[in-house]
Scaffold this motif. Sequence first.
Motif, PDB file in Angstrom:
ATOM      1  N   SER A 157      31.973  45.243  36.883  1.00 30.24           N
ATOM      2  CA  SER A 157      33.211  44.634  37.355  1.00 30.24           C
ATOM      3  C   SER A 157      33.999  45.681  38.117  1.00 30.24           C
ATOM      4  O   SER A 157      33.919  46.875  37.825  1.00 30.24           O
ATOM      5  CB  SER A 157      34.039  44.110  36.179  1.00 30.24           C
ATOM      6  OG  SER A 157      35.271  43.577  36.641  1.00 30.24           O
ATOM      7  N   GLY A 158      34.777  45.223  39.084  1.00 30.87           N
ATOM      8  CA  GLY A 158      35.575  46.161  39.855  1.00 30.87           C
ATOM      9  C   GLY A 158      36.706  46.774  39.072  1.00 30.87           C
ATOM     10  O   GLY A 158      37.295  47.771  39.494  1.00 30.87           O
ATOM     11  N   SER A 159      37.043  46.203  37.906  1.00 33.80           N
ATOM     12  CA  SER A 159      38.113  46.713  37.064  1.00 33.80           C
ATOM     13  C   SER A 159      37.641  46.718  35.619  1.00 33.80           C
ATOM     14  O   SER A 159      36.772  45.933  35.232  1.00 33.80           O
ATOM     15  CB  SER A 159      39.372  45.858  37.198  1.00 33.80           C
ATOM     16  OG  SER A 159      39.829  45.820  38.531  1.00 33.80           O
ATOM     17  N   GLN A 213      32.392  49.012  33.470  1.00 35.74           N
ATOM     18  CA  GLN A 213      32.963  49.575  34.692  1.00 35.74           C
ATOM     19  C   GLN A 213      32.027  49.409  35.883  1.00 35.74           C
ATOM     20  O   GLN A 213      32.476  49.362  37.030  1.00 35.74           O
ATOM     21  CB  GLN A 213      33.295  51.053  34.479  1.00 35.74           C
ATOM     22  CG  GLN A 213      34.485  51.273  33.554  1.00 35.74           C
ATOM     23  CD  GLN A 213      34.746  52.740  33.290  1.00 35.74           C
ATOM     24  OE1 GLN A 213      33.972  53.386  32.599  1.00 35.74           O
ATOM     25  NE2 GLN A 213      35.828  53.253  33.826  1.00 35.74           N
ATOM     26  N   VAL A 269      39.959  43.469  33.826  1.00 38.29           N
ATOM     27  CA  VAL A 269      39.952  42.137  34.433  1.00 38.29           C
ATOM     28  C   VAL A 269      38.749  42.047  35.356  1.00 38.29           C
ATOM     29  O   VAL A 269      38.236  43.052  35.834  1.00 38.29           O
ATOM     30  CB  VAL A 269      41.246  41.841  35.233  1.00 38.29           C
ATOM     31  CG1 VAL A 269      42.441  41.798  34.313  1.00 38.29           C
ATOM     32  CG2 VAL A 269      41.459  42.860  36.346  1.00 38.29           C
ATOM     33  N   ASN A 270      38.296  40.829  35.607  1.00 40.11           N
ATOM     34  CA  ASN A 270      37.148  40.638  36.484  1.00 40.11           C
ATOM     35  C   ASN A 270      37.591  40.656  37.940  1.00 40.11           C
ATOM     36  O   ASN A 270      38.364  39.797  38.372  1.00 40.11           O
ATOM     37  CB  ASN A 270      36.457  39.310  36.178  1.00 40.11           C
ATOM     38  CG  ASN A 270      35.702  39.356  34.866  1.00 40.11           C
ATOM     39  OD1 ASN A 270      35.474  40.423  34.321  1.00 40.11           O
ATOM     40  ND2 ASN A 270      35.324  38.193  34.362  1.00 40.11           N
ATOM     41  N   THR A 271      37.098  41.627  38.674  1.00 35.91           N
ATOM     42  CA  THR A 271      37.338  41.712  40.108  1.00 35.91           C
ATOM     43  C   THR A 271      36.006  41.973  40.792  1.00 35.91           C
ATOM     44  O   THR A 271      35.057  42.452  40.159  1.00 35.91           O
ATOM     45  CB  THR A 271      38.334  42.835  40.452  1.00 35.91           C
ATOM     46  OG1 THR A 271      37.821  44.088  39.963  1.00 35.91           O
ATOM     47  CG2 THR A 271      39.692  42.571  39.822  1.00 35.91           C
ATOM     48  N   PRO A 272      35.901  41.669  42.076  1.00 34.48           N
ATOM     49  CA  PRO A 272      34.628  41.895  42.776  1.00 34.48           C
ATOM     50  C   PRO A 272      34.204  43.357  42.704  1.00 34.48           C
ATOM     51  O   PRO A 272      35.033  44.266  42.763  1.00 34.48           O
ATOM     52  CB  PRO A 272      34.934  41.458  44.211  1.00 34.48           C
ATOM     53  CG  PRO A 272      36.086  40.513  44.084  1.00 34.48           C
ATOM     54  CD  PRO A 272      36.901  41.021  42.938  1.00 34.48           C
ATOM     55  N   PRO A 287      30.827  39.506  33.158  1.00 35.26           N
ATOM     56  CA  PRO A 287      30.874  39.349  34.619  1.00 35.26           C
ATOM     57  C   PRO A 287      29.517  39.010  35.220  1.00 35.26           C
ATOM     58  O   PRO A 287      29.424  38.223  36.167  1.00 35.26           O
ATOM     59  CB  PRO A 287      31.379  40.714  35.102  1.00 35.26           C
ATOM     60  CG  PRO A 287      32.116  41.288  33.944  1.00 35.26           C
ATOM     61  CD  PRO A 287      31.347  40.829  32.747  1.00 35.26           C
ATOM     62  N   ARG A 316      28.349  35.364  37.079  1.00 38.60           N
ATOM     63  CA  ARG A 316      27.774  35.261  38.427  1.00 38.60           C
ATOM     64  C   ARG A 316      26.450  34.502  38.426  1.00 38.60           C
ATOM     65  O   ARG A 316      26.145  33.753  39.346  1.00 38.60           O
ATOM     66  CB  ARG A 316      27.592  36.665  39.015  1.00 38.60           C
ATOM     67  CG  ARG A 316      28.898  37.343  39.390  1.00 38.60           C
ATOM     68  CD  ARG A 316      28.673  38.557  40.272  1.00 38.60           C
ATOM     69  NE  ARG A 316      28.121  39.690  39.554  1.00 38.60           N
ATOM     70  CZ  ARG A 316      28.847  40.665  38.989  1.00 38.60           C
ATOM     71  NH1 ARG A 316      30.180  40.587  39.031  1.00 38.60           N
ATOM     72  NH2 ARG A 316      28.273  41.668  38.383  1.00 38.60           N
TER      73      ARG A 316
END
Length: 329
Positions: free
Chosen positions: A268-270, A265, A273-276, A315, A319
């Motif tokens: 990742s933003g979610s 958590q 799923v991978n979100t910014p 994630p 990056r």
Amino acid sequence: YAYQLLPSIVDHKHFRAAYAGIQVYQGDQYPAEYAGTVFMGNIHDSSVHQDRLTPNGSSFKASFIQDFVRSNDGWFRPVSTQVGPDGALWIMDWYDKYPCYQNANADPEGVDREYGRIWRVVHVGDQPGKPVPPRPSNLNLAKLNAAELVQTLSHRNNWHRRMAQKILSDRRDPQTQGPLRTLLKNSPTLEARLAALWTLHSSELLDDATLDSLIGDSQPAIRTWGARLTGERGDASQAALERLETLANDPDNAVRLGVATAVRQLVSGSLTVNTPVPANRADINPGPNQAALATHPGSANDPVLPFMIWMAAEPVIARDPQPALAWLA
């Protein structure tokens, strides 16, 4: 409406199965042997199964107990099961000719748009026909004051605990912080302690000192939620990362699963799923936590942990893979 019980020797894995509406029984209307067992609707089989959960590392294995309800009506579609205010099991019956979308697509006019049913299954023991009211008399939790609602968090029926938590969370009364902390610390039941912890969080009254106090708790579930709520809060401070690092070395697999979920958590933003990530989490270094999780001897053969450890790492590796590759080397 009639239903019959199949012998428990029947293995339900051989039935056509499409499960829905899983409910862990935490009510107070059924006998003690039902506590903690799992009810789940099988919409293909027109039945509700009851299973027993056995700890398996950070997760559980389920074993069949019985068909709790089996209908001779082929339209019975139990899509949700819930414990009600009476402590009994309530079953939401979609009640339709077709169990699946492909049937409905083939014959859209055959889909029923009008009928649905709710069943309440009560325990009457050796007293057939015994009346069991659907709710306690004069029940109105909204009229209770803060102290009474905090007391309700110790109720034997989880429905009452959840409703009390919801009302306290809506009110967000700072005066409840002290009583909730006391319940978390001193209650003799794990259920009440967890309810107090969750209510502190959902009321936005949970502080770092309380979370830090959970690290050495005797109950693995409390330590697990100390990790989980660190992730839920999105707290990427050094103190939070150190808390997670301590818990990442916990001997209990479920606690380490909580850490892996929390780290996921944070990176990742979610969760799924991978979100910014938000700017305040862009530069965090979860490496020590991930290393502790990955190298713990109890992680390798766990049914869930290897996947969640990867989910927590992926994630960051996506990056910038070089630190992880260097660590592996």
